[in-house]
Design a protein around this motif. Structure first.
Motif, short mmCIF file in Angstrom:
data_model
loop_
_atom_site.label_atom_id
_atom_site.label_comp_id
_atom_site.label_asym_id
_atom_site.label_seq_id
_atom_site.Cartn_x
_atom_site.Cartn_y
_atom_site.Cartn_z
N LEU A 156 0.82 -1.22 0.00
CA LEU A 156 0.00 0.00 0.00
C LEU A 156 0.85 1.26 0.00
CD1 LEU A 156 -2.97 -0.75 2.42
CD2 LEU A 156 -2.78 -1.12 -0.02
N ILE A 184 6.64 4.21 -0.51
CA ILE A 184 7.68 4.88 0.26
C ILE A 184 8.50 3.85 1.02
CG2 ILE A 184 8.09 6.47 2.18
CD1 ILE A 184 5.53 7.96 1.18
N MET A 212 -6.11 10.11 4.04
CA MET A 212 -4.85 10.70 3.59
C MET A 212 -5.09 12.11 3.05
SD MET A 212 -2.46 8.70 4.42
CE MET A 212 -1.23 9.89 3.84
N SER A 238 -1.28 5.19 -2.04
CA SER A 238 0.16 5.36 -2.12
C SER A 238 0.53 6.78 -2.54
CB SER A 238 0.72 4.33 -3.10
OG SER A 238 2.09 4.42 -3.14
N MET A 264 -1.29 9.55 -2.23
CA MET A 264 -1.59 10.53 -1.17
C MET A 264 -0.51 10.50 -0.10
SD MET A 264 -4.16 12.26 -2.09
CE MET A 264 -4.00 13.32 -0.65
N GLN A 265 -0.01 9.30 0.19
CA GLN A 265 1.07 9.20 1.19
C GLN A 265 2.31 9.95 0.73
OE1 GLN A 265 1.76 5.07 2.21
NE2 GLN A 265 0.86 5.49 4.21
N GLN A 266 2.60 9.84 -0.56
CA GLN A 266 3.79 10.52 -1.06
C GLN A 266 3.63 12.03 -1.00
OE1 GLN A 266 5.25 8.67 -4.85
NE2 GLN A 266 3.82 7.09 -4.28
N TYR A 326 1.73 13.66 1.04
CA TYR A 326 1.76 14.00 2.47
C TYR A 326 3.20 14.06 2.97
CZ TYR A 326 0.64 13.41 7.46
OH TYR A 326 0.54 13.55 8.82
#
Lengths: 193, 193
Positions: free
Chosen positions: A67, A70, A104, B102, B104-106, B108
């Motif tokens: 998921l 990173i 997110m 994934s 959105m995490q990046q 963020y």
């Protein structure tokens, strides 16, 4: 965030595992975990060792290397935690993913608040809505998070968070109920206008 | 981000629609759109009218009110765009959602970079990987984004973005190939160490 949406109600008990505070969930490309109870955070860190929180997660949330693109990527327990392994190929975790996308986006939105105190206030309101309970016009929530973890989640320094929490209390925007429990009125939150 | 993963290959042509630059995609609680070609951004705005970009999206990405709890919420075309309506109940958009989590995490993670020039550089590297093409050790990408949109995506002021893009060019970290096209070496990117 996913309180009412646990997709799996009939998971074999052999797939459950208990984790201690600060323990890291085992990880492999094909392994997904879903939280049954407790609070966790996904983290990465820079080459200088500075930890960056990628998200905060409660019951229903799903994790796994697949998921996140990173690296490094770990999931660390903030409280004692029970989770179960999710077969990678089984379908019904769509609702959890929809929630996670939404979650997110909210954290990303909070990060765009420039003024540090406003950003912290937005984050506390978000925490309260995600993990707290509403009574009358106040949210009650147990702040399991250290000031350090808050700082690592919204890109501030720990000392700044500590100072500002005191300030918010003095201004009456945040009220301490016990050592770790707070109440807050998220009425003026940017994400919940 | 989703270039190779278009979940729908057999969508009825009657579900396709073309949109102009700056046009807003129609929205309703049950409606999902998937981009076929072009670039869009999801946005919200504060009560003072300040626009906050919630994400940048290319072919394969899925949108809809139901994917965001943030209101107001709009999807605005950055380039001319073709998209098709996705039946809300049909299943096979899981991969797209995994990618979106994934992604959105990046974004963020990029927002947590304190130093403005480093944050801009991280964002350009992310753009290049998402929407560019790799040749030797350089990414080539067409920057369809105005400085204003970049600013609204990573929480900076437009004038700051303009000044820093000039600086990055002078330092040789970014090279202008044509009016809108750039090449960049993302070797030192935080997200891709």
């Amino acid at each position: 965030m996913l309180k009412s949406r646990l997709a799996y109600q009939t998971v074999s008990t052999s797939l459950y595992r208990d984790f201690r505070r600060r323990e890291t969930l085992p990880s492999s490309p094909d392994l997904l975990w879903q939280i049954e109870s407790g609070l966790a955070r996904s983290i990465t860190w820079t080459d200088k060792g500075k930890i960056v929180t990628l998200g905060l997660w409660g019951p229903g949330s799903i994790f796994g290397e697949s998921l996140s693109l990173i690296r490094p990527y770990d999931v660390e327990c903030i409280t004692p935690l029970t989770a179960f392994m999710l077969p990678r190929d089984s379908g019904p975790y769509l609702e959890s993913l929809l929630d996670r996308v939404s979650c997110m986006q909210q954290l990303y939105c909070i990060m765009q608040v420039k003024h540090a105190k406003s950003r912290l206030m937005e984050f506390l309101c978000w925490l309260a809505r995600q993990f707290g309970r509403l009574e009358a016009e106040w949210y009650y929530f147990d702040l399991h998070l250290s000031h350090q973890i808050i700082a690592e989640t919204i890109g501030l320094e720990r000392v700044t968070v500590t100072r500002m929490l005191g300030g918010l209390e003095q201004e009456g925007l945040l009220e301490r109920v016990s050592k770790t429990a707070f109440k807050i009125s998220p009425a003026k939150s940017f994400l919940n206008p």
